[in-house]
Enzyme design. Structure first.
Site, PDB file in Angstrom:
ATOM      1  CB  THR A   1      -0.616   0.149   1.202  1.00 26.04           C
ATOM      2  OG1 THR A   1      -2.241   0.776   0.780  1.00 26.04           O
ATOM      3  CG2 THR A   1      -0.316   0.280   2.597  1.00 26.04           C
TER       4      THR A   1
ATOM      5  CB  ALA B   1      -1.647   5.001  -7.789  1.00 19.82           C
TER       6      ALA B   1
ATOM      7  CB  CYS C   1       4.340   0.896  -6.369  1.00 22.49           C
ATOM      8  SG  CYS C   1       3.854  -0.175  -4.982  1.00 22.49           S
TER       9      CYS C   1
ATOM     10  CB  THR D   1       0.085   2.021  -4.796  1.00 27.13           C
ATOM     11  OG1 THR D   1       1.430   1.522  -3.438  1.00 27.13           O
ATOM     12  CG2 THR D   1       0.118   3.258  -4.023  1.00 27.13           C
TER      13      THR D   1
END
Length: 193
Positions: A12, A167, A170, A173
């Site tokens: 996350t 985002a 990753c 994410t």
């Protein structure tokens, strides 16, 4: 590098930015189990306490993080308006309690005065510049936020743009963000300027 255990939910991105009399914690909504996306709209950032004067975001094993959030709320009830004390007491428990010691999670927490990171190693860390990020995309978000902090942008915009970049890089994410904001005191760097 930490060993990857396929049976634990990883990944996350959570970021906190304190600037211009505001403090923001933002997090994405993806929950991954190994290499599979289990959910895309999880809420990993929330308000704590009866009055909602503390915001928190977590990374790591979800069930572990919820356990720690509940414990932190209990500590906040014991030590109202003393976020640092509540976090230090939680960290002591986290390190010494046999059950808690095995929990795999990290948290960012903030109130109007202070921002802290709590780790499973018993660390309670305060960022010196008002910016901190955790999770698999944490370094991407942190780098982006540092690049943006000197621009004429507010805390929420910096956090949102940093999360957008994380985002895009990753795989753990996504771009479904939860963002919580509080009015805050100026950071030590802002007071010095």
């Amino acid at each position: 590098m930490a060993e990857h255990k396929p049976d634990i939910m990883y990944g996350t991105t959570i970021i906190t930015v304190r600037k211009g009399g505001k403090v923001v914690i933002a997090g994405d909504g993806q929950v991954s189990f190994g290499q599979t996306i289990m959910k895309g709209n999880a809420r990993k950032v929330r308000r704590l306490g009866k009055s909602g004067t503390v915001i928190a975001g977590f990374a790591g094993a979800t069930a572990d993080a919820f356990t720690l959030l509940e414990r932190l709320e209990t500590k906040l009830e014991q030590y109202p308006d003393q976020l640092m004390r509540a976090c230090v007491e939680l960290a002591k428990d986290w390190r010494t309690d046999r059950y808690l010691r095995r929990l795999e999670a990290m948290m960012l927490v903030a109130d109007k005065k202070i921002t802290l990171a709590l780790t499973g190693l018993g660390d309670v860390l305060e960022p010196e510049d008002g910016i901190m990020a955790i999770g698999s995309g944490g370094n991407f978000a942190l780098s982006a936020a540092w690049a943006l902090v000197d621009m004429n942008l507010d805390a929420e915009t910096i956090a949102r743009k940093a999360m957008d970049i994380a985002a895009k890089i990753c795989v753990y994410t996504n771009d479904h963000f939860t963002i919580e904001t509080l009015d805050a005191e100026l950071s030590s760097l802002e007071k010095a300027i």
